[in-house]
Write an enzyme that holds these catalytic residues in place. Structure first.
Site, short mmCIF file in Angstrom:
data_model
loop_
_atom_site.label_atom_id
_atom_site.label_comp_id
_atom_site.label_asym_id
_atom_site.label_seq_id
_atom_site.Cartn_x
_atom_site.Cartn_y
_atom_site.Cartn_z
CG ASN A 1 -1.94 -0.91 1.25
OD1 ASN A 1 -2.83 -0.92 0.20
ND2 ASN A 1 -2.04 -1.83 2.28
CG ASP B 1 10.10 0.06 4.74
OD1 ASP B 1 11.31 0.19 4.44
OD2 ASP B 1 9.35 -0.99 4.80
NE ARG B 2 14.67 -3.36 7.83
CZ ARG B 2 15.48 -4.32 7.94
NH1 ARG B 2 16.16 -4.64 6.53
NH2 ARG B 2 15.90 -5.00 8.91
CG ASP C 1 6.81 -1.84 9.65
OD1 ASP C 1 5.60 -2.05 9.77
OD2 ASP C 1 7.44 -1.14 8.96
#
Length: 259
Positions: A11, A110-111, A130
């Site tokens: 997404n 993202d990390r 996550d």
């Protein structure tokens, strides 16, 4: 206002910030072929529904683990908002913390954002988990340095593999089992037990091993849609923040371009 968007493998999450507060958030399926014009048709309608003028957006930042989407997002920002966007990890929005691993350039955006946000909002030695397409475990020390981590298949990815490679096993929805029994009485319950409790055991086991390597007390910070689901059946999380990644974008944007 700041428009932030995190492009994941499954997404794209858009969020609109007023200061540090999230005014609105929207989600769309990731498609590397989606053009900037298509993003605009969708996003401008949502802004109108919220009663927000396009001109209210003065800064834009993106993070992406899907390189094919980067150009189209840039078109969205420049053509429809007249803004040169920031990209997390690049230029003025370059990472401002130590990445203490063998190949620092391979750390996903993202990390890195999860590490920034967790250090800013929680602090201390941490393990950040996550739950996404993949489940990532990050080791962050009290200085905010990234020390390494773990990548495991996400629970839905594991379920897809189980169902896709068998002829008779049905598709089931991931949910918390109604009881703590691990002896299923029918096929669907047995599948749910295997996937859910197997995942909890994997997660708890890896976190305990990471704790041992730290050798100091650590907090466990969880994010992603499934964090709340797992929290019903384990007490291993100290903090849950479903918006951790997108908050990392806001923090990084403010450091790069203070409003």
């Amino acid at each position: 206002m700041l428009l932030a968007a995190d492009v994941g493998n499954t997404n794209v999450v858009f969020a609109l910030f007023e200061g540090t507060d999230i005014r609105a958030r929207w989600r769309i399926a990731t498609d590397g072929r989606r053009t900037g014009d298509e993003y605009a048709v969708w996003l401008l309608q949502l802004l109108a529904i919220e009663g927000i003028e396009r001109s209210a957006i003065t800064r834009i930042i993106f993070s992406s683990v899907v390189p094919r989407a980067d150009h189209n997002l840039t078109v969205l920002a420049k053509k429809y908002f007249g803004i040169d966007p920031l990209f997390a990890g690049q230029g003025a929005a370059a990472w401002d913390f130590e990445i203490d691993v063998d190949q620092p350039h391979t750390l996903g955006a993202d990390r890195a954002l999860n590490c920034i946000a967790a250090h800013e909002l929680v602090g201390g030695d941490m393990i950040v988990v996550d739950f996404g397409t993949a489940t990532k475990f990050e080791a962050v020390d009290f200085n905010g340095a990234y020390k390494g981590g773990i990548i495991a298949p996400g629970i839905n990815l594991s379920l897809d593999a189980l169902v896709g490679k068998t002829a008779k096993l049905p598709r089931i929805a991931i949910r918390a089992p109604e009881t703590d029994s691990v002896i299923g009485r029918n096929t669907e319950d047995q599948m749910l037990i295997g996937v859910f409790w197997g995942y909890v055991a994997m997660m708890e086991g890896l976190i305990e091993k990471m704790r041992a390597e730290f050798g100091r007390p650590v907090k466990v910070v969880a994010t992603g849609g499934l964090a709340i689901l797992f929290d019903k059946k384990t007490d291993i999380f100290d903090v849950i923040d479903a918006d951790l990644t997108i908050r990392g974008l806001q923090i990084l944007a403010d450091r790069a371009q203070p409003e």
